[in-house]
Design a protein around this motif. Structure first.
Motif, PDB file in Angstrom:
ATOM      1  N   LEU A 130      -5.719   9.491  -1.447  1.00 48.97           N
ATOM      2  CA  LEU A 130      -5.923   8.598  -2.366  1.00 48.97           C
ATOM      3  C   LEU A 130      -4.918   7.452  -1.707  1.00 48.97           C
ATOM      4  O   LEU A 130      -3.688   7.692  -1.630  1.00 48.97           O
ATOM      5  N   TRP A 131      -5.508   6.282  -1.634  1.00 51.75           N
ATOM      6  CA  TRP A 131      -4.530   5.106  -1.220  1.00 51.75           C
ATOM      7  C   TRP A 131      -4.479   4.414  -2.384  1.00 51.75           C
ATOM      8  O   TRP A 131      -5.344   3.888  -3.044  1.00 51.75           O
ATOM      9  N   LYS A 132      -2.920   3.928  -2.595  1.00 53.49           N
ATOM     10  CA  LYS A 132      -3.096   2.717  -3.912  1.00 53.49           C
ATOM     11  C   LYS A 132      -2.503   1.625  -3.220  1.00 53.49           C
ATOM     12  O   LYS A 132      -1.917   1.426  -2.362  1.00 53.49           O
ATOM     13  N   TYR A 133      -2.869   0.533  -4.130  1.00 52.49           N
ATOM     14  CA  TYR A 133      -2.498  -0.642  -3.807  1.00 52.49           C
ATOM     15  C   TYR A 133      -1.918  -1.692  -4.610  1.00 52.49           C
ATOM     16  O   TYR A 133      -2.244  -1.301  -6.228  1.00 52.49           O
TER      17      TYR A 133
ATOM     18  N   ALA B  64       0.952  -1.230   0.124  1.00 50.41           N
ATOM     19  CA  ALA B  64       0.097  -0.106   0.030  1.00 50.41           C
ATOM     20  C   ALA B  64       0.841   1.349  -0.168  1.00 50.41           C
ATOM     21  O   ALA B  64       1.928   1.351   0.781  1.00 50.41           O
ATOM     22  N   ASP B  65       0.478   2.229  -0.668  1.00 48.70           N
ATOM     23  CA  ASP B  65       0.888   3.444  -0.471  1.00 48.70           C
ATOM     24  C   ASP B  65      -0.108   4.526  -0.296  1.00 48.70           C
ATOM     25  O   ASP B  65      -1.202   4.738  -0.657  1.00 48.70           O
ATOM     26  N   ARG B  66       0.195   4.993   1.017  1.00 51.32           N
ATOM     27  CA  ARG B  66      -0.798   6.053   1.540  1.00 51.32           C
ATOM     28  C   ARG B  66      -1.031   7.339   1.051  1.00 51.32           C
ATOM     29  O   ARG B  66      -1.882   8.299   1.570  1.00 51.32           O
ATOM     30  N   GLY B  67       0.033   7.608   0.067  1.00 42.99           N
ATOM     31  CA  GLY B  67      -0.011   9.172  -0.726  1.00 42.99           C
ATOM     32  C   GLY B  67       0.629  10.129   0.405  1.00 42.99           C
ATOM     33  O   GLY B  67       0.351  11.377   0.416  1.00 42.99           O
ATOM     34  N   ASP B  68       1.405   9.527   1.212  1.00 39.18           N
ATOM     35  CA  ASP B  68       2.263  10.336   2.438  1.00 39.18           C
ATOM     36  C   ASP B  68       3.724  10.603   1.958  1.00 39.18           C
ATOM     37  O   ASP B  68       4.594  11.244   2.690  1.00 39.18           O
ATOM     38  N   GLY B  69       3.782  10.291   0.669  1.00 42.54           N
ATOM     39  CA  GLY B  69       5.480  10.691   0.154  1.00 42.54           C
ATOM     40  C   GLY B  69       6.482   9.355   0.520  1.00 42.54           C
ATOM     41  O   GLY B  69       7.378   9.523  -0.022  1.00 42.54           O
ATOM     42  N   LYS B  70       5.947   8.522   1.166  1.00 38.40           N
ATOM     43  CA  LYS B  70       6.712   7.470   1.769  1.00 38.40           C
ATOM     44  C   LYS B  70       6.687   6.228   0.644  1.00 38.40           C
ATOM     45  O   LYS B  70       7.528   5.095   0.783  1.00 38.40           O
ATOM     46  N   GLY B  71       5.740   6.245  -0.270  1.00 36.95           N
ATOM     47  CA  GLY B  71       5.685   5.120  -1.407  1.00 36.95           C
ATOM     48  C   GLY B  71       5.208   3.966  -0.999  1.00 36.95           C
ATOM     49  O   GLY B  71       4.475   3.774   0.168  1.00 36.95           O
ATOM     50  N   TYR B  72       5.401   2.846  -1.663  1.00 37.51           N
ATOM     51  CA  TYR B  72       4.645   1.712  -1.250  1.00 37.51           C
ATOM     52  C   TYR B  72       5.486   0.969  -0.234  1.00 37.51           C
ATOM     53  O   TYR B  72       6.890   0.946   0.117  1.00 37.51           O
ATOM     54  N   SER B  73       4.829   0.174   0.714  1.00 39.60           N
ATOM     55  CA  SER B  73       5.486  -0.442   1.768  1.00 39.60           C
ATOM     56  C   SER B  73       4.513  -1.702   1.982  1.00 39.60           C
ATOM     57  O   SER B  73       3.287  -1.842   1.715  1.00 39.60           O
TER      58      SER B  73
END
Length: 232
Positions: free
Chosen positions: A203-206, A170-179
């Motif tokens: 926007l959450w990305k998966y 997941a990428d929470r849109g916080d600038g940390k990218g996918y984890s």
């Protein structure tokens, strides 16, 4: 670790073992099998079939006999007569005792067979031992992600396609990218990550990839974007 060519039920394993034992003599020379090895698995098949079939036959008889006994004892509004009582199944001739741990032993023999110079995929399919390789060949598989919203949280929907499960990122849109988010072995996965503050959206990305025998396999899914909002 389980072998995917072995069925999970006793009945399935009985059928598998009977096929394996019956067809081994066809490949005695090409696989350099000894008469003792072939006879061992023929005896195994006979013993396992004797017990699995016997247990199933007596299970059916017990069910029928119990129903008949209850009718005999208490009667029924729907039946005025008992009919013929069920007959206990006949016990076949007891086979010669076999060696314990049939399927622990057979997995070792299968590995020897697969390492034989004469082994090929056609033989493996005929003996019922090639199925385990199918998951390894699914290098083109990739999960297809969909979602719905449950109580404001994304519910990530996916299908197993014969695989063990998926790793979700997941990428929470916080600038940390996918984890890494989770390992899911039973669709679907409800993401209970804290929502944004009340009145705000994000926007959450998966992405996800299949796992087989606890290892990632196949291709990473296409990115799925979900809009989430904080509860007012």
């Amino acid at each position: 670790m389980a072998n995917s060519y072995l069925p999970g039920t006793d009945t399935g394993r009985m059928q598998w073992l009977n096929n394996f034992a019956a067809k081994l003599p066809n490949y005695k020379d090409v696989l350099a099998l000894t008469d003792a090895t072939i006879k061992l698995y023929q005896d195994d098949a006979e013993n396992f079939t004797y017990l699995v079939s016997g247990i199933e036959n007596f299970r059916k008889y017990t069910k029928q006999a119990t129903a008949y006994k209850n009718l005999l004892r208490s009667g029924s509004r729907k039946k005025d007569s008992l009919g013929t009582p069920p007959q206990a199944p006949e016990t076949p001739v007891l086979p010669k005792p076999a060696v314990p741990d049939i399927f622990g032993r057979v997995t070792k023999t299968v590995q020897v067979i697969k390492n034989s110079d004469g082994y090929n995929e056609a033989i493996g399919k005929d003996l019922g031992i090639a199925v385990e390789d199918s998951a390894k060949n699914k290098t083109d598989l990739k999960p297809v992600l969909r979602y719905d919203i449950i109580a404001g949280q994304p519910n990530i929907m996916w299908k197993k396609q014969g695989m063990q499960g998926i790793h979700i990122y997941a990428d929470r849109g916080d600038g940390k990218g996918y984890s890494f988010l989770a390992t899911d072995t039973k669709p679907n996965y409800l993401d209970n990550h804290p929502l944004p503050p009340a009145g705000q959206a994000a926007l959450w990305k998966y992405k996800a990839i299949y796992i087989n025998k606890d290892e990632e396999t196949g291709q990473m899914s296409d990115e799925m974007v979900v809009s989430v909002s904080g509860k007012l």
